[in-house]
Write a protein that holds these residues in place. Structure first.
Motif: not given
Length: 260
Positions: A186, A146-148, A113-116, A150, A143
């Motif tokens: 993030a 928000q926009t991420a 996961y990388i939260r954008l 995945w 988790n």
């Protein structure tokens, strides 16, 4: 760009009940991301958004947030998805270079996961980087919805049929995320910048209406209620939190006596 394009797709989580938000959403999406290189999928039930750039993922009947998303993900072939919701109204231009850099990091580290959008921000450093950090296993909203970016398979592991987005973020979802060994990232600043979020409990927020108006976007008052100014002040001034704290002893007393 062909490799990245084939490796990632965009999913906008929605349903027919929120179809009034689609036109504002996509107007702003294509205004601020006109060169989006990814296929765009919209989850709905029976309705479709009439734009050839938007592909419909129709789930009938509505199976609730998590079940709709699981069913949709099973129809996607790409390794990664970029997750949106229909009330994430873009407010500035999206830089494809930054998106591809994030995808490259996901590949390099095998990230889950990388939260954008930093809501919330990371709570641990990552190497010597100042733009991005790690989300610890004990972090709240590990988790977030928000926009991420995945990893699709990791997201499927986390989803439990029948859950709401709230369940996913603060109940079982966060406990399940702690079992995943892959990294959660993030950014400290938005890679995708949007109004967070335009609709709360089925109502357009006062500041969201104001933002839409500044963008020349008319929201449909007949389809959805608008938050009034007094409620906006109550919500954002801290008064609500203070009252909740003040009334907590009485609330606990009532709960205790109801159990008896």
């Amino acid at each position: 760009m062909k490799k990245e394009k084939n490796n990632c797709t965009i999913i906008i989580s929605s349903c027919d009940a929120y179809s009034d938000a689609w036109k504002p959403f996509f107007t702003l999406f294509f205004r601020y991301w006109p060169d989006c290189p990814f296929t765009i999928h919209l989850i709905s039930n029976t309705l479709k958004y009439t734009d050839k750039r938007v592909h419909a993922l129709t789930i009938t009947p509505d199976l609730k947030w998590s079940s709709n998303l699981i069913t949709s993900l099973q129809q996607i072939s790409e390794k990664y998805i970029i997750y949106f919701q229909e009330d994430y109204f873009l407010r500035s231009k999206v830089d494809n270079k930054k998106i591809f850099q994030a995808l490259a990091l996901a590949d390099k580290t095998n990230a889950a996961y990388i939260r954008l959008f930093p809501c919330p921000e990371p709570d641990l450093p990552y190497q010597n980087r100042t733009d991005i950090g790690l989300i610890s296993k004990d972090a709240l909203y590990r988790n977030s919805t928000q926009t991420a970016i995945w990893n699709k398979q990791q997201l499927i592991k986390l989803l439990q049929p029948g859950e709401t987005g709230w369940d996913f973020e603060v109940k079982g979802g966060i406990e399940r995320s702690r079992l995943i060994k892959e990294l959660f990232f993030a950014y400290y600043e938005p890679v995708i910048n949007y109004f967070c979020t335009a609709i709360l409990k089925g109502v357009y927020l006062f500041d969201a209406v104001k933002f839409a108006k500044s963008e020349g976007i008319k929201l449909d008052r007949n389809a959805r209620k608008f938050e009034n100014y007094f409620h906006f002040i109550f919500r954002t001034s801290g008064i609500k939190a203070q009252l909740k704290k003040l009334l907590q002893p009485y609330t606990n007393f009532i709960k205790t006596h109801r159990k008896k």
